[in-house]
Design a protein around this motif. Structure first.
Motif, PDB file in Angstrom:
ATOM      1  N   ASN A   6      28.789  15.580  54.156  1.00 28.95           N
ATOM      2  CA  ASN A   6      28.146  15.294  55.439  1.00 28.95           C
ATOM      3  C   ASN A   6      27.369  13.984  55.414  1.00 28.95           C
ATOM      4  N   GLY A   7      27.362  13.319  54.268  1.00 32.78           N
ATOM      5  CA  GLY A   7      26.591  12.090  54.156  1.00 32.78           C
ATOM      6  C   GLY A   7      25.142  12.377  53.790  1.00 32.78           C
ATOM      7  N   ILE A   8      24.409  11.352  53.437  1.00 31.46           N
ATOM      8  CA  ILE A   8      23.008  11.511  53.056  1.00 31.46           C
ATOM      9  C   ILE A   8      22.189  10.427  53.746  1.00 31.46           C
ATOM     10  N   LYS A   9      20.897  10.690  53.859  1.00 26.42           N
ATOM     11  CA  LYS A   9      19.989   9.750  54.497  1.00 26.42           C
ATOM     12  C   LYS A   9      18.704   9.697  53.683  1.00 26.42           C
ATOM     13  N   TRP A  10      18.165   8.481  53.541  1.00 29.48           N
ATOM     14  CA  TRP A  10      16.902   8.350  52.822  1.00 29.48           C
ATOM     15  C   TRP A  10      16.133   7.155  53.367  1.00 29.48           C
ATOM     16  N   SER A  11      14.876   7.092  53.032  1.00 28.77           N
ATOM     17  CA  SER A  11      14.050   5.970  53.456  1.00 28.77           C
ATOM     18  C   SER A  11      13.176   5.513  52.286  1.00 28.77           C
ATOM     19  N   ILE A  12      12.871   4.220  52.279  1.00 26.35           N
ATOM     20  CA  ILE A  12      12.054   3.615  51.234  1.00 26.35           C
ATOM     21  C   ILE A  12      10.985   2.785  51.913  1.00 26.35           C
ATOM     22  N   PRO A 161      10.555  -2.360  29.424  1.00 23.95           N
ATOM     23  CA  PRO A 161      11.207  -1.805  30.614  1.00 23.95           C
ATOM     24  C   PRO A 161      11.111  -0.284  30.669  1.00 23.95           C
ATOM     25  N   PHE A 162      11.084   0.225  31.892  1.00 27.15           N
ATOM     26  CA  PHE A 162      11.052   1.664  32.140  1.00 27.15           C
ATOM     27  C   PHE A 162      12.483   2.183  32.236  1.00 27.15           C
ATOM     28  N   PRO A 163      12.790   3.319  31.618  1.00 28.69           N
ATOM     29  CA  PRO A 163      14.172   3.847  31.647  1.00 28.69           C
ATOM     30  C   PRO A 163      14.526   4.497  32.982  1.00 28.69           C
ATOM     31  N   VAL A 164      15.014   3.694  33.911  1.00 28.71           N
ATOM     32  CA  VAL A 164      15.401   4.194  35.231  1.00 28.71           C
ATOM     33  C   VAL A 164      16.778   4.848  35.145  1.00 28.71           C
ATOM     34  N   ILE A 165      16.921   6.024  35.726  1.00 29.29           N
ATOM     35  CA  ILE A 165      18.200   6.739  35.745  1.00 29.29           C
ATOM     36  C   ILE A 165      18.804   6.593  37.137  1.00 29.29           C
ATOM     37  N   TYR A 166      19.909   5.872  37.207  1.00 31.12           N
ATOM     38  CA  TYR A 166      20.547   5.619  38.496  1.00 31.12           C
ATOM     39  C   TYR A 166      21.470   6.774  38.878  1.00 31.12           C
ATOM     40  N   THR A 167      22.054   6.688  40.081  1.00 31.36           N
ATOM     41  CA  THR A 167      22.776   7.814  40.654  1.00 31.36           C
ATOM     42  C   THR A 167      23.846   8.376  39.718  1.00 31.36           C
ATOM     43  N   GLY A 168      23.807   9.687  39.522  1.00 31.73           N
ATOM     44  CA  GLY A 168      24.784  10.368  38.679  1.00 31.73           C
ATOM     45  C   GLY A 168      24.560  10.175  37.202  1.00 31.73           C
ATOM     46  N   GLY A 169      23.551   9.402  36.804  1.00 30.01           N
ATOM     47  CA  GLY A 169      23.332   9.113  35.395  1.00 30.01           C
ATOM     48  C   GLY A 169      22.886  10.336  34.603  1.00 30.01           C
ATOM     49  N   ILE A 170      23.470  10.524  33.421  1.00 36.09           N
ATOM     50  CA  ILE A 170      23.128  11.590  32.466  1.00 36.09           C
ATOM     51  C   ILE A 170      23.462  12.965  33.031  1.00 36.09           C
ATOM     52  N   ASN A 171      22.817  13.332  34.137  1.00 29.59           N
ATOM     53  CA  ASN A 171      23.052  14.642  34.740  1.00 29.59           C
ATOM     54  C   ASN A 171      22.785  14.537  36.239  1.00 29.59           C
ATOM     55  N   MET A 178      15.630  15.066  44.651  1.00 25.30           N
ATOM     56  CA  MET A 178      15.096  13.710  44.811  1.00 25.30           C
ATOM     57  C   MET A 178      15.807  12.765  43.855  1.00 25.30           C
ATOM     58  N   THR A 179      15.741  11.489  44.160  1.00 27.69           N
ATOM     59  CA  THR A 179      16.377  10.493  43.306  1.00 27.69           C
ATOM     60  C   THR A 179      15.600  10.326  42.006  1.00 27.69           C
ATOM     61  N   GLY A 180      16.256   9.681  41.026  1.00 28.67           N
ATOM     62  CA  GLY A 180      15.579   9.402  39.770  1.00 28.67           C
ATOM     63  C   GLY A 180      14.354   8.522  39.993  1.00 28.67           C
ATOM     64  N   ILE A 181      13.364   8.660  39.133  1.00 31.78           N
ATOM     65  CA  ILE A 181      12.106   7.922  39.269  1.00 31.78           C
ATOM     66  C   ILE A 181      12.381   6.417  39.341  1.00 31.78           C
ATOM     67  N   GLN A 182      11.850   5.760  40.354  1.00 38.07           N
ATOM     68  CA  GLN A 182      11.943   4.321  40.596  1.00 38.07           C
ATOM     69  C   GLN A 182      13.353   3.828  40.935  1.00 38.07           C
ATOM     70  N   PHE A 184      15.255   3.976  43.534  1.00 35.23           N
ATOM     71  CA  PHE A 184      15.430   3.358  44.852  1.00 35.23           C
ATOM     72  C   PHE A 184      14.308   2.382  45.174  1.00 35.23           C
ATOM     73  N   ASN A 185      13.345   2.248  44.308  1.00 35.94           N
ATOM     74  CA  ASN A 185      12.202   1.401  44.618  1.00 35.94           C
ATOM     75  C   ASN A 185      11.609   0.873  43.312  1.00 35.94           C
ATOM     76  N   ILE A 186      12.350  -0.018  42.668  1.00 35.45           N
ATOM     77  CA  ILE A 186      11.937  -0.520  41.357  1.00 35.45           C
ATOM     78  C   ILE A 186      10.756  -1.471  41.524  1.00 35.45           C
ATOM     79  N   PRO A 187       9.625  -1.184  40.896  1.00 32.33           N
ATOM     80  CA  PRO A 187       8.489  -2.097  40.991  1.00 32.33           C
ATOM     81  C   PRO A 187       8.703  -3.307  40.084  1.00 32.33           C
ATOM     82  N   PRO A 188       8.033  -4.411  40.366  1.00 37.02           N
ATOM     83  CA  PRO A 188       8.193  -5.585  39.511  1.00 37.02           C
ATOM     84  C   PRO A 188       7.437  -5.439  38.197  1.00 37.02           C
TER      85      PRO A 188
END
Length: 222
Positions: A6-12, A161-171, A178-182, A184-188
């Motif tokens: 059905n698709g997904i929707k998110w906001s940042i 660097p912080f270990p960011v887990i992107y979509t589908g990563g690991i499990n 919710m998405t993996g920490i950071q 969708f919104n990686i801080p500098p």
């Protein structure tokens, strides 16, 4: 989140007050968005994106201490027809940029670096040592990384660097509900360059260099 039929929707949302000087004069300014995305018969995730900015008027008594007087891009990617390749740091290579500051009254400076690992560097924290990686044909480089900034060949800062887990990563469950920490919104990664302002004020060109310690030859950082 993980996609559904059905698709997904998110906001940042992100606070941009430190970049507010960019919006004081919009003449000749452009905003660019580019997201690398594969769309084919298997990966069908076409993106529909809406971006908006909310401006809040400040009073004469409000503090502007969190806003910078000038925001300067060290290496604007839009000058290249291949911006992702232009920004990438691979293996032992580094990214260099030269900068001459027009002002000679700088009293403090900070460099914001947005960095994330991809390819064989996406899961750098789980990589094998180089010798094992070469023998087994897997990602090497070990599990330790540093983001190193040099100015005129002098180490100006080191961050981890912080270990960011992107979509589908690991499990996939790490992305539900919710998405993996950071992800969708990686801080500098922020480097305080105030100790270097005396040389920034000398009117000469200075070289900035960014490299990733232990970066895998088959991986890249953007």
């Amino acid at each position: 989140p993980e996609p559904t039929s059905n698709g997904i929707k998110w906001s940042i949302s992100r606070e941009l007050i430190q970049y507010s000087s960019l919006f004081k004069n919009s003449i000749g300014k452009n905003a660019t968005l580019q997201i690398q995305n594969t769309v084919d018969s298997t990966y069908t995730g076409a993106l529909d994106i809406t971006i908006s900015l909310t401006f809040v008027a400040s009073s004469s008594s409000s503090s502007s201490s969190s806003s910078w007087d000038d925001v300067i891009a060290l290496s604007p990617p839009t000058v290249s027809s291949n911006p992702w390749g232009y920004m990438s740091v691979q293996g032992n290579a580094s990214k260099k940029a030269s900068m001459k500051f027009d002002r000679q009254d700088i009293i403090s400076a900070k460099l914001d670096l947005y960095a994330s690992g991809h390819g064989c560097e996406e899961f750098w924290y789980a990589n094998a040592p180089n010798d094992v990686g070469e023998q087994q044909g897997i990602c090497g480089g070990g599990t330790y990384r540093q983001i190193i900034l040099k100015i005129d060949d002098i180490v100006a800062g080191i961050l981890y660097p912080f270990p960011v887990i992107y979509t589908g990563g690991i499990n996939p469950l790490l992305w539900k509900p919710m998405t993996g920490i950071q992800s969708f919104n990686i801080p500098p990664y922020s480097f305080d360059l105030s100790p270097f302002v005396s040389i920034f004020n000398d009117g000469f060109i200075h070289e900035f260099e960014i490299l990733i310690y232990n970066n895998n030859q088959m991986g890249s950082w953007f």
